[in-house]
Design an enzyme around this catalytic site. Structure first.
Site, short mmCIF file in Angstrom:
data_model
loop_
_atom_site.label_atom_id
_atom_site.label_comp_id
_atom_site.label_asym_id
_atom_site.label_seq_id
_atom_site.Cartn_x
_atom_site.Cartn_y
_atom_site.Cartn_z
N SER A 107 24.34 32.70 41.87
CA SER A 107 23.76 33.91 42.44
C SER A 107 24.38 35.16 41.84
O SER A 107 25.57 35.16 41.49
CB SER A 107 24.03 33.89 43.95
N LYS A 129 29.70 30.08 45.85
CA LYS A 129 29.06 30.14 44.53
C LYS A 129 30.13 30.32 43.44
O LYS A 129 30.07 29.69 42.38
CB LYS A 129 28.04 31.27 44.48
N TYR A 142 29.72 32.52 51.81
CA TYR A 142 28.59 32.06 50.98
C TYR A 142 28.83 32.42 49.52
O TYR A 142 28.74 31.58 48.62
CB TYR A 142 27.27 32.68 51.49
N1 UFG Z 1 16.56 44.56 53.73
C1 UFG Z 1 16.04 45.42 54.68
N2 UFG Z 1 15.56 44.89 55.83
C2 UFG Z 1 15.57 43.55 56.09
C3 UFG Z 1 16.10 42.68 55.12
C4 UFG Z 1 16.60 43.22 53.95
O1 UFG Z 1 16.01 46.63 54.48
O2 UFG Z 1 15.14 43.14 57.17
C5 UFG Z 1 17.07 45.12 52.46
C6 UFG Z 1 18.53 44.83 52.23
O3 UFG Z 1 19.32 45.80 52.84
C7 UFG Z 1 18.59 44.84 50.71
C8 UFG Z 1 17.23 44.32 50.28
O4 UFG Z 1 16.38 44.50 51.40
O5 UFG Z 1 18.72 46.15 50.26
C9 UFG Z 1 17.23 42.85 49.90
O6 UFG Z 1 17.85 42.12 50.94
P1 UFG Z 1 17.80 40.53 51.02
O7 UFG Z 1 18.47 40.13 52.29
O8 UFG Z 1 16.40 40.06 50.80
O9 UFG Z 1 18.65 40.05 49.75
P2 UFG Z 1 20.14 40.47 49.29
O10 UFG Z 1 20.00 41.37 48.14
O11 UFG Z 1 20.94 40.90 50.44
O12 UFG Z 1 20.69 39.07 48.72
C10 UFG Z 1 21.82 38.41 49.24
C11 UFG Z 1 22.68 37.86 48.11
C12 UFG Z 1 22.06 36.68 47.48
C13 UFG Z 1 21.71 35.70 48.49
C14 UFG Z 1 20.83 36.30 49.50
C15 UFG Z 1 20.57 35.27 50.54
O13 UFG Z 1 22.89 38.83 47.12
O14 UFG Z 1 22.98 36.07 46.61
O15 UFG Z 1 21.44 37.43 50.10
O16 UFG Z 1 20.32 35.79 51.77
F1 UFG Z 1 21.10 34.62 47.95
#
Ligand code: UFG
Length: 340
Positions: free
Chosen positions: A125, A154, A150
């Site tokens: 990741s 990785k 988590y």
């Molecule tokens: N986000 C929102 N509202 C939500 C969910 C997410 O605004 O309800 C925003 C987050 O703040 C972030 C973006 O959308 O800015 C993406 O969020 P995600 O949760 O979809 O993904 P992340 O970038 O947080 O990813 C992280 C880790 C990965 C991991 C993943 C698994 O970087 O390695 O979470 O949950 F796999």
């Protein structure tokens, strides 16, 4: 050639199984169904016209893993997706994450060694980079201390693989995913979060379909053009195809080193609001969302330098954001139909 796909009924695993089978590989799936359903095997069969072998198995259980490998012969490579992935949950329950994610890898590698299986593709990741000092982030960028168990699993897993590759004939490729979203164009497989989704895309589609009332946009005060955080979203089918390319690279002995690492992203960063706008555009719907505070642990911005994967792996993500958001929506609609 036969490929073992550990975690093959999960989101990325199932898409990879389809791409492997469409390229003519035989597949055996092992999965403990802790975050997926056996019906996924039927959907894969419907898409590909062929049924993969499926064994319900907890790879983190040493005895079950040994038993499987003692009985099941003819595996040429393994792709390891079988891991827990909820960042917040891992902070609450670290031991469960370390046990599952690390034991499954060790059991897999011990059995691969014992049975002479020399090719491994590992799901890593972009979380290993933390908030990078420079963007886009290349494979050479420094690894930052993990802020969640988590993320730490990785990092530790990559180290375990590197150490083993140093002293054995094992060949391995770690693929560092950015943000996989979307679903297969058939809408027969896709992301199926159990409970309240943690990730942005399923939260958007569930809000639009009425399963959730409102999407919270976590923060609009980041130093980005519209104030919301930026990620490198990648279509899950592009991501799945990279795994096929990685397996072929190992079978054809094209690797430069025993252990190689590639970023899997598009190289384009999109903000949360841009993802919402894309979703609204392709669906014609108005999404109910509100701006709330930042989510603890979120970074402001990350996107991939894809040059190494493009040149060396010979793979490039080709699907754009609108195709990602539309396919995610079609999958959500298909799920609703199925439940009727
Ligand atoms: N986000 C929102 N509202 C939500 C969910 C997410 O605004 O309800 C925003 C987050 O703040 C972030 C973006 O959308 O800015 C993406 O969020 P995600 O949760 O979809 O993904 P992340 O970038 O947080 O990813 C992280 C880790 C990965 C991991 C993943 C698994 O970087 O390695 O979470 O949950 F796999």
């Amino acid at each position: 050639m036969k490929v073992l796909v550990a975690g093959g009924t999960g989101y990325i695993g199932s898409h990879t199984v389809v791409e492997l089978m469409e390229k003519g590989f035989d597949v055996v799936i092992v999965d403990n169904l802790s975050n997926s359903f056996p019906e996924v095997v039927d959907s894969i069969t419907e898409i590909t016209g062929k049924r993969p072998d499926f064994i319900e198995l907890d790879l983190a259980d040493t005895d079950s893993a040994s038993e499987f490998f003692a009985q099941y012969k003819g595996i040429d490579a393994a792709i390891h997706f079988a891991a827990y992935k909820a960042v917040g949950e891992s902070v609450e329950k670290p031991l469960i994450y370390y046990r599952n994610n690390i034991y499954s890898l060790i059991n897999l590698m011990e059995n691969m060694e014992k049975h002479g299986i020399r090719n491994l593709v590992f799901s890593s990741s972009c979380t290993v980079y933390g908030q990078p000092d420079e963007l886009p982030v290349s494979e050479q960028s420094p690894i930052k201390p993990a802020w969640s168990p988590y993320g730490n699993t990785k990092q530790i897993s990559e180290e375990i693989i590197r150490d083993v590759c140093n002293v054995s004939s094992l060949k391995a490729i770690a693929l560092r995913y950015f943000n996989p979203i979307g679903a297969h164009p058939s809408a027969l497989i896709g992301e199926y979060p159990i409970g309240i989704p943690n990730n942005l895309m399923p939260f958007i589609t569930q809000t639009a379909i009425g399963k959730r009332e409102v999407l919270s946009v976590f923060g609009d005060d980041y130093p980005t053009p519209d104030g919301t955080a930026i990620r490198d979203y990648i279509h899950v089918v592009d991501l799945a195809q990279a795994h096929v390319v990685a397996v072929e690279r190992m079978f054809e002995d094209r690797g430069k080193e025993n252990f190689e690492i590639f970023n899997l992203g598009t190289g384009n960063g999109f903000s949360v609001l841009e993802v919402i706008r894309s979703f609204e555009k392709v669906t014609g719907l108005k999404l109910n969302y509100k701006i709330t505070g930042r989510r603890p642990g979120d970074i402001e911005k990350v996107f991939a330098d894809t040059a190494f994967a493009n040149q060396e792996l010979g793979w490039k993500a080709i699907r754009g954001l609108d195709e990602m958001t539309l396919s995610a929506w079609n999958w959500e609609l298909a799920l609703k139909e199925r439940k009727k």
